[in-house]
Design a protein around this motif. Structure first.
Motif, PDB file in Angstrom:
ATOM      1  N   ASP A  56      -9.092  -4.397   3.658  1.00 22.61           N
ATOM      2  CA  ASP A  56      -8.411  -4.080   2.369  1.00 22.61           C
ATOM      3  C   ASP A  56      -9.641  -2.864   1.817  1.00 22.61           C
ATOM      4  O   ASP A  56     -10.669  -3.354   1.233  1.00 22.61           O
ATOM      5  CB  ASP A  56      -8.890  -5.408   1.473  1.00 22.61           C
ATOM      6  N   TYR A  57      -8.772  -1.965   1.535  1.00 18.16           N
ATOM      7  CA  TYR A  57      -9.816  -0.778   1.095  1.00 18.16           C
ATOM      8  C   TYR A  57      -9.636  -1.246  -0.471  1.00 18.16           C
ATOM      9  O   TYR A  57     -10.816   0.052  -0.514  1.00 18.16           O
ATOM     10  CB  TYR A  57      -8.672   0.826   1.358  1.00 18.16           C
ATOM     11  N   SER A  58      -8.788  -1.563  -1.365  1.00 19.11           N
ATOM     12  CA  SER A  58      -9.857  -1.852  -2.881  1.00 19.11           C
ATOM     13  C   SER A  58     -10.516  -2.263  -2.898  1.00 19.11           C
ATOM     14  O   SER A  58     -11.359  -1.999  -3.722  1.00 19.11           O
ATOM     15  CB  SER A  58      -8.217  -1.473  -3.418  1.00 19.11           C
ATOM     16  N   SER A  59     -10.695  -3.824  -2.193  1.00 21.28           N
ATOM     17  CA  SER A  59     -11.511  -4.105  -2.152  1.00 21.28           C
ATOM     18  C   SER A  59     -12.521  -3.621  -2.130  1.00 21.28           C
ATOM     19  O   SER A  59     -14.003  -3.862  -2.742  1.00 21.28           O
ATOM     20  CB  SER A  59     -11.660  -5.979  -1.604  1.00 21.28           C
ATOM     21  N   LEU A  60     -13.131  -2.929  -0.509  1.00 20.31           N
ATOM     22  CA  LEU A  60     -14.360  -2.226  -0.281  1.00 20.31           C
ATOM     23  C   LEU A  60     -15.034  -1.431  -1.696  1.00 20.31           C
ATOM     24  O   LEU A  60     -16.201  -1.490  -1.858  1.00 20.31           O
ATOM     25  CB  LEU A  60     -13.858  -0.991   0.507  1.00 20.31           C
ATOM     26  N   LEU A  61     -14.016  -0.375  -1.730  1.00 19.51           N
ATOM     27  CA  LEU A  61     -14.024   0.797  -2.628  1.00 19.51           C
ATOM     28  C   LEU A  61     -14.520   0.245  -4.202  1.00 19.51           C
ATOM     29  O   LEU A  61     -15.708   0.341  -4.478  1.00 19.51           O
ATOM     30  CB  LEU A  61     -12.631   1.255  -2.794  1.00 19.51           C
ATOM     31  N   TYR A  62     -14.157  -1.385  -4.382  1.00 17.37           N
ATOM     32  CA  TYR A  62     -14.132  -2.222  -5.999  1.00 17.37           C
ATOM     33  C   TYR A  62     -16.244  -2.508  -5.150  1.00 17.37           C
ATOM     34  O   TYR A  62     -16.533  -2.125  -6.348  1.00 17.37           O
ATOM     35  CB  TYR A  62     -14.056  -3.719  -6.158  1.00 17.37           C
TER      36      TYR A  62
END
Length: 422
Positions: free
Chosen positions: A76-82
């Protein structure tokens, strides 16, 4: 001997450097409260976020290519970024708050955490979780430089070694109280390991590095320095005794590398006679580590408590009958709570995992699967085993090698146990 001499030299230097700043006039031990503590130089050790970790692993990819690779892997790239930005926000606030109070700061990550920057600091502060705190603690040889941790993302980790979670939000309040000395120290005991054997100077394996091209955990330039001094001492005979240049804050694990293989040791507790034991490995923890791996080895479930109560009732024990779910959960909780110990406790807690009971010797000759000890001597009878410090650094521990585990007052790690708001 080399390590002990180095520790004594560093301790003497630091005591002179910080005389009247950290220590009370009563003794050479730090005061239990924070009065008189006024750090001028703060080293901030920050964790590698998962996103930074992946960027190191895939250093040839740009941001768009990395995102595509991770999404194709199912991450989950969005979660990693968040969560990366949550961590970076905490890191930035900690640095700015210390600077606001007139403190000089340096920001380092695990790739450039070294002896030079440690020597520079009056205080080491970590932003991350327990792993970052353990990394900071690993290279502190004595009590002269304290370590304090901020949990940068409390929604994802407990951060047992860090300040309470409310200070992840109230960072300025915590730092203000630290600067003003409104806190109490705690001295977390650590385990010193001495290895005796033919191959005790073999290069250790840094377990956290195995997925990185470049070391994430450069525990120890001193490991290489010590190895070079041994190789260049003009003697072909390798020393047989070595005090490891790292101290275990959580635990020391001893066992075969292949989990399906039985570990075989001879163990002497507090200088008693050696007892042979076959098992799935041995975990020796401090009071600090009693909340971690050691706890999960020994904890029981409501199912076990329920089955014990049923057996007692079937055997006619008076007053034992079917109990409610809440009662069973209460007993389970009370038992498990007693597994955790004070981090300042001088005893080590050992756990023998899945011990194989001997049927050829009387029961009295079997080693208790769990107990306290001031000193442990473990002789390996293993085929391909390791001794692992805090889950991060693995030393060879094969047949004939002896490990002596001890707790010394001088090895304690100084950190904050309580911040007062009065």
């Amino acid at each position: 001997m080399w390590l002990l001499a180095r520790r004594q030299l560093l301790k003497s230097f630091r005591l002179g450097k910080r005389k009247g700043l950290f220590y009370s006039s009563r003794s050479d031990q730090p005061s239990s409260n924070g009065a008189g503590f006024s750090p001028r130089k703060v080293l901030i050790l920050t964790k590698l976020s998962r996103l930074e970790f992946e960027k190191i692993r895939h250093s040839k990819l740009n941001d768009a290519e990395l995102e595509k690779t991770l999404r194709e892997r199912g991450s989950d790239y969005s979660s990693l970024l968040y969560h990366h930005y949550i961590h970076k926000g905490c890191e930035s606030r900690v640095e700015k708050c210390f600077q606001e109070f007139g403190t000089e700061t340096r920001l380092v990550n695990r790739l450039n955490y070294n002896d030079e920057c440690i020597e520079w600091a009056d205080l080491i502060v970590t932003t991350g979780g327990d792993g970052t705190f353990l990394m900071a603690a690993s290279r502190i040889p004595d009590q002269s430089i304290p370590v304090i941790g901020f949990n940068s993302d409390p929604t994802r980790s407990e951060g047992h070694l860090c300040l309470p979670k409310n200070y992840s939000v109230n960072i300025r309040e915590a730092i203000k109280n630290i600067i003003e000395g409104k806190f109490k120290w705690t001295f977390r005991r650590r385990i010193r390991v001495t290895l005796i054997g033919e191959n005790v100077y073999d290069k250790p394996v840094e377990l956290h590095d195995q997925q990185l091209q470049h070391p994430e955990f450069r525990f120890f330039d001193c490991l290489q320095e010590q190895l070079k001094s041994v190789q260049n001492n003009g003697s072909s005979a390798q020393p047989r005794k070595r005090v490891l240049p790292v101290l275990a804050l959580n635990e020391v694990y001893l066992g075969e590398n292949v989990s399906a293989r039985v570990s075989y040791f001879e163990v002497a507790v507090n200088r008693d006679e050696r007892i042979k034991t076959k098992n799935a490995g041995m975990c020796v923890s401090t009071g600090t580590g009693s909340t971690s791996w050691s706890y999960n080895i020994s904890k029981i479930s409501p199912q076990i408590v329920s089955q014990i109560i049923e057996i007692l009732a079937d055997e006619g024990v008076q007053g034992i009958s079917a109990k409610t779910k809440s009662f069973i959960e209460k007993i389970t909780k009370l038992y498990n709570e007693r597994l955790t110990l004070n981090p300042e406790m001088k005893d080590m807690l050992y756990n023998i995992r899945d011990p194989i009971t001997s049927y050829t010797l009387p029961l009295a000759y079997d080693l208790s699967p769990r107990g306290l000890a001031r000193r442990l001597e473990v002789r390996s009878r293993c085929f391909d085993a390791s001794l692992v410090i805090d889950g991060g650094l693995s030393f060879s521990f094969n047949d004939g090698t002896v490990a002596i585990l001890e707790v010394h007052d001088s090895d304690a790690l100084r950190t904050v146990v309580d911040i007062r708001n009065d």
